[in-house]
Design a protein around this motif. Structure first.
Motif, PDB file in Angstrom:
ATOM      1  N   ARG A  56       0.838  -1.208   0.000  1.00 25.25           N
ATOM      2  CA  ARG A  56       0.000   0.000   0.000  1.00 25.25           C
ATOM      3  C   ARG A  56       0.868   1.250   0.000  1.00 25.25           C
ATOM      4  O   ARG A  56       0.591   2.219  -0.705  1.00 25.25           O
ATOM      5  N   GLU A  57       1.919   1.233   0.785  1.00 23.77           N
ATOM      6  CA  GLU A  57       2.844   2.364   0.843  1.00 23.77           C
ATOM      7  C   GLU A  57       3.538   2.555  -0.507  1.00 23.77           C
ATOM      8  O   GLU A  57       3.707   3.678  -0.980  1.00 23.77           O
ATOM      9  N   ARG A  60       1.102   4.091  -3.030  1.00 22.55           N
ATOM     10  CA  ARG A  60       0.928   5.520  -2.761  1.00 22.55           C
ATOM     11  C   ARG A  60       2.145   6.304  -3.247  1.00 22.55           C
ATOM     12  O   ARG A  60       2.011   7.348  -3.871  1.00 22.55           O
ATOM     13  N   ASP A  61       3.327   5.803  -2.965  1.00 18.45           N
ATOM     14  CA  ASP A  61       4.549   6.490  -3.382  1.00 18.45           C
ATOM     15  C   ASP A  61       4.643   6.569  -4.908  1.00 18.45           C
ATOM     16  O   ASP A  61       5.018   7.600  -5.465  1.00 18.45           O
TER      17      ASP A  61
END
Length: 93
Positions: A56-57, A60-61
């Motif tokens: 998820r991170e 997003r990045d």
């Protein structure tokens, strides 16, 4: 080209579509790699070494980096072999 080398023909550089190469460099480069733009880069390899929570991170990045550079992430999936399929489109004209 796909090996990130310059293409030459008849003793001159060849200009061609570079979106795929640009996106590739965004994904593999890490923050701090470019002196002039220290916040540029996803560092995808670092995310892939982490557990599932990092996905998820990473997504997003990727979205933030793409938006900053004039692209929109349209799809990001993992196929049955574990390879990521990342699709994008330019937001510039």
């Amino acid at each position: 080209d796909e090996a990130r080398n310059l293409s030459c023909a008849d003793g001159d550089l060849v200009a061609s579509e570079s979106d795929a190469q640009h996106v590739d460099l965004l994904l593999v480069s890490t923050k701090g790699m470019f002196k002039e733009s220290p916040t540029v880069g996803v560092g995808m390899i670092t995310f892939l070494k982490k557990q599932d929570a990092a996905i998820r991170e990473m997504r997003r990045d990727i979205m933030v980096q793409f938006n900053t550079d004039g692209y929109k992430l349209t799809e990001m999936n993992q196929d049955s072999t574990g390879e990521y399929i990342i699709e994008y489109k330019p937001t510039y004209q």
